[in-house]
Design an enzyme around this catalytic site. Structure first.
Site, mmCIF file in Angstrom:
data_model
loop_
_atom_site.group_PDB
_atom_site.id
_atom_site.type_symbol
_atom_site.label_atom_id
_atom_site.label_comp_id
_atom_site.label_asym_id
_atom_site.label_seq_id
_atom_site.Cartn_x
_atom_site.Cartn_y
_atom_site.Cartn_z
ATOM 1 N N ASP A 1 -2.468 -4.457 0.257
ATOM 2 C CA ASP A 1 -2.849 -5.461 -0.726
ATOM 3 C C ASP A 1 -3.735 -6.561 -0.153
ATOM 4 O O ASP A 1 -3.866 -7.626 -0.767
ATOM 5 C CB ASP A 1 -1.590 -6.098 -1.332
ATOM 6 C CG ASP A 1 -0.754 -5.077 -2.076
ATOM 7 O OD1 ASP A 1 -1.332 -4.313 -2.860
ATOM 8 O OD2 ASP A 1 0.462 -5.038 -1.861
ATOM 9 N N ASP B 1 2.673 -6.713 0.283
ATOM 10 C CA ASP B 1 3.124 -6.366 1.634
ATOM 11 C C ASP B 1 2.080 -6.673 2.698
ATOM 12 O O ASP B 1 2.354 -6.565 3.882
ATOM 13 C CB ASP B 1 3.564 -4.900 1.719
ATOM 14 C CG ASP B 1 2.429 -3.930 1.416
ATOM 15 O OD1 ASP B 1 1.257 -4.366 1.384
ATOM 16 O OD2 ASP B 1 2.707 -2.741 1.209
ATOM 17 N N ASP C 1 3.252 -7.432 -6.203
ATOM 18 C CA ASP C 1 3.173 -5.992 -5.998
ATOM 19 C C ASP C 1 4.598 -5.466 -6.199
ATOM 20 O O ASP C 1 5.562 -6.230 -6.058
ATOM 21 C CB ASP C 1 2.671 -5.710 -4.579
ATOM 22 C CG ASP C 1 2.652 -4.226 -4.274
ATOM 23 O OD1 ASP C 1 2.161 -3.464 -5.120
ATOM 24 O OD2 ASP C 1 3.133 -3.833 -3.198
#
Length: 630
Positions: free
Chosen positions: A527, A523, A330
């Site tokens: 996610d 995180d 991410d």
């Protein structure tokens, strides 16, 4: 508390070893007949081996005889019965020396982990009356959510909370593996398990003790050993099959050659010779080295990772992590700091301050980093009574009514979906377009900063054999490509909704080879679905997040991307040692078994094949605990 080298049980065994060694030496020096020595040797034999004999007897009674105790009992009793009493007692003595050594090594491993994870507080200072400065020392599990606790310098913070008074520095090394103290003040969140270094602080608890970070970490580490790897399952199954097979083989070695010699070759059966070889065969075959060292290697690996601020939830994840060849990141908060700053206000039909005010009000109920940055840029106290009908449109932005006007604040997709004509921005960063009553009012440019270690982290990963690095983000293409170029990411996919990230990970999973794994690093909050879908989910810098701990397989206890390569390096070292121990133990044992069956090796060779190999494998296993923490 300083740990001791040996516990009471280990000290008792050590005394038995010394006592039996002295007795053996004295008996060997006594000027008595061999028959007398034969009976005298039973004294040190029983001193050193009574517990092994009892365990073997219990195994036979419970119809589960095939273990190392049975092998040692049969081999040593048989050797003494054949008149090889010196070797029989020596085998039991050296076996117990090996067991003591292994016990001390395992104890050291457990103590190291215990010390690394010694974050469970013994008490909490519960504030009873603030004005009278009345404080009561209670057990942490008696403290309710919303209570005020007082933490003095040198004490551990017992429960997660928010500082309501005071400022101090915290030692977070037990949680994050980082030795640099962290400064905190009123309003900052603090996690249970950190040590207060300087000032007195008053903390309002936000969780119960059982749900606090310290408890969750301890629960993860304690339960990690129950999640076995494929290698551990293989060794367990191997030992269950291997032990009865070698017992049958030893019996055949003791019976078949003498019978063949006696009835077919018409020569002396040599019963003593073949029974001695069979007993030697039994001692060599003991699978202690594998049964002990493989689980210990994984246990030590999990402990070594914990000391570096990396929680690996089980041996199975350790093994899977070592096979990672594709890494998907991410962007926000993972490879970038996630600290957004307003860097420009463009094409406004009103004053910049007014546009910022409307954007900040519209986003005032959101905890997203972008929302926080708008509120910081506005810089004034926000009156939430001016805001109503707030709706979060996933992957697009926010719709809210501010002072009776509908405010749309979000990305270009939001403007398109609401059919608002807008002006494209060519600046790199996150663009927040603002519309008032469906009329475009301008946009705000918000920039994130790449973490200083992100580029080095990607470089380190590629050096470890990672084939491809990929970055997924909901941010604009321009911003995503700029970050990817800066940190040398191989592929980048931008403007993705949460469900798009899952689809993209599934697409990447279908492209990889069966023996390779894909890891996703995020995180852990937004996610969670992607973390669950990947072969290995790695939550970064989300120690206080329940979503991170639940959804991920590996939790990095701070936001340093270098910890990703550290975790993979530990897993590779762990698996390398596992394979070394399996190859070494099996290789030496099978070689010695053949030599024993042929009569080339004796009981002393058997002692090395059993005790020596076990000691060497245990020494090799605990290497995982040691290494650089950086």
């Amino acid at each position: 508390m300083k740990s001791k080298l040996m516990n009471k049980k280990q000290k008792k065994n050590f005394i038995r070893i010394i006592a039996s060694s002295i007795l053996i030496a004295v008996i060997l020096l006594l000027p008595v007949s061999e028959k007398t020595k034969f009976f005298l040797f039973f004294i040190p034999y029983l001193v050193i081996g009574y517990d092994i004999l009892l365990k073997a007897l219990k195994g036979i009674i419970n119809l589960k005889p095939f273990d190392e105790n049975f092998l040692m009992a049969v081999a040593t009793v048989g050797a003494i019965a054949l008149g090889e009493y010196t070797e029989g007692v020596a085998v039991m003595l050296f076996y117990q020396i090996g067991e003591l050594f292994q016990s001390i090594a395992v104890g050291k491993s457990r103590r190291n982990i215990s010390e690394l994870m010694d974050i469970r507080p013994d008490y909490a200072n519960l504030e009873i009356d603030f004005e009278k400065s009345e404080i009561k020392t209670v057990s942490p599990d008696e403290v309710k959510v919303g209570s005020i606790i007082v933490v003095k310098p040198g004490e551990k913070i017992p429960i997660d909370g928010v500082i309501v008074e005071g400022k101090t520095t915290l030692n977070t090394s037990a949680l994050t593996g980082e030795s640099i103290p962290r400064e905190v003040k009123e309003g900052d969140e603090v996690l249970g398990g950190c040590i207060n270094c300087s000032g007195v602080i008053r903390v309002r608890t936000v969780k119960e003790f059982g749900q606090s970070t310290a408890s969750k970490i301890l629960e993860l580490v304690e339960s990690a050993s129950s999640k076995k790897s494929k290698s551990e399952y293989f060794i367990s199954k191997f030992a269950r099959i291997y032990t009865p097979v070698v017992c049958i083989a030893a019996l055949a070695l003791a019976l078949i050659p003498p019978v063949v010699r006696m009835f077919i070759l018409n020569t002396d059966a040599l019963w003593n010779l073949w029974i001695y070889r069979a007993l030697t065969f039994l001692v060599i075959s003991c699978p202690c080295a594998l049964v002990i060292s493989i689980p210990l290697t994984f246990f030590a690996g999990i402990g070594g990772a914990s000391s570096a601020g990396i929680l690996i939830k089980g041996s199975n994840y350790m093994e899977s992590l070592s096979k990672v060849r594709y890494l998907v990141f991410d962007k926000t908060g993972t490879m970038t700091k996630g600290v957004f700053e307003v860097t420009g206000v463009h094409h406004g039909i009103m004053e910049n301050e007014k546009l910022l005010e409307l954007a900040a009000l519209a986003e005032c109920y959101s905890n997203h980093p972008i929302s926080k940055s708008l509120q910081r840029a506005y810089g004034k106290e926000i009156d939430k009574t001016r805001v109503r009908d707030v709706k979060e449109i996933s992957g697009h932005g926010i719709s809210a009514v501010v002072d009776g006007k509908q405010i749309l604040a979000g990305n270009a997709k939001l403007m398109i979906s609401e059919k608002v004509e807008f002006t494209e921005c060519h600046c790199a960063g996150t663009i927040i377009h603002i519309a008032i009553d469906k009329k475009y009012a301008g946009h705000i440019v918000i920039s994130d900063i790449v973490k200083p270690d992100s580029a080095l982290a990607v470089k380190n990963l590629k050096a470890l054999g990672i084939k491809q690095t990929v970055m997924l983000t909901g941010d604009s293409k321009r911003t995503a490509e700029k970050v990817a170029e800066e940190i040398a990411i191989d592929k980048v996919y931008s403007e993705l909704l949460p469900q798009d990230k899952v689809s993209k990970v599934e697409e990447l999973l279908n492209q990889k080879d069966p023996g390779e794994n894909l890891a996703f690093v995020g995180d852990g909050i937004n996610d969670a679905p992607v973390l669950s879908r990947a072969d290995i989910g790695i939550a970064m810098g989300a120690l206080g997040s329940d979503a991170a701990i639940e959804a991920s397989d590996v939790v990095l206890m701070d936001d340093n991307p270098l910890k990703i390569s550290k975790a993979i390096r530990i897993s590779k070292k762990c698996m390398r040692i596992v394979y070394q121990n399996i190859a070494f133990a099996l290789g030496v044992k099978f070689a010695c078994l053949v030599l024993g069956a042929l009569g080339i090796s004796n009981m002393w060779t058997a002692i090395f094949a059993d005790v020596g190999v076990m000691v060497l494998c245990v020494l090799n296993a605990i290497r995982v605990l040691f290494g650089k923490k950086s």
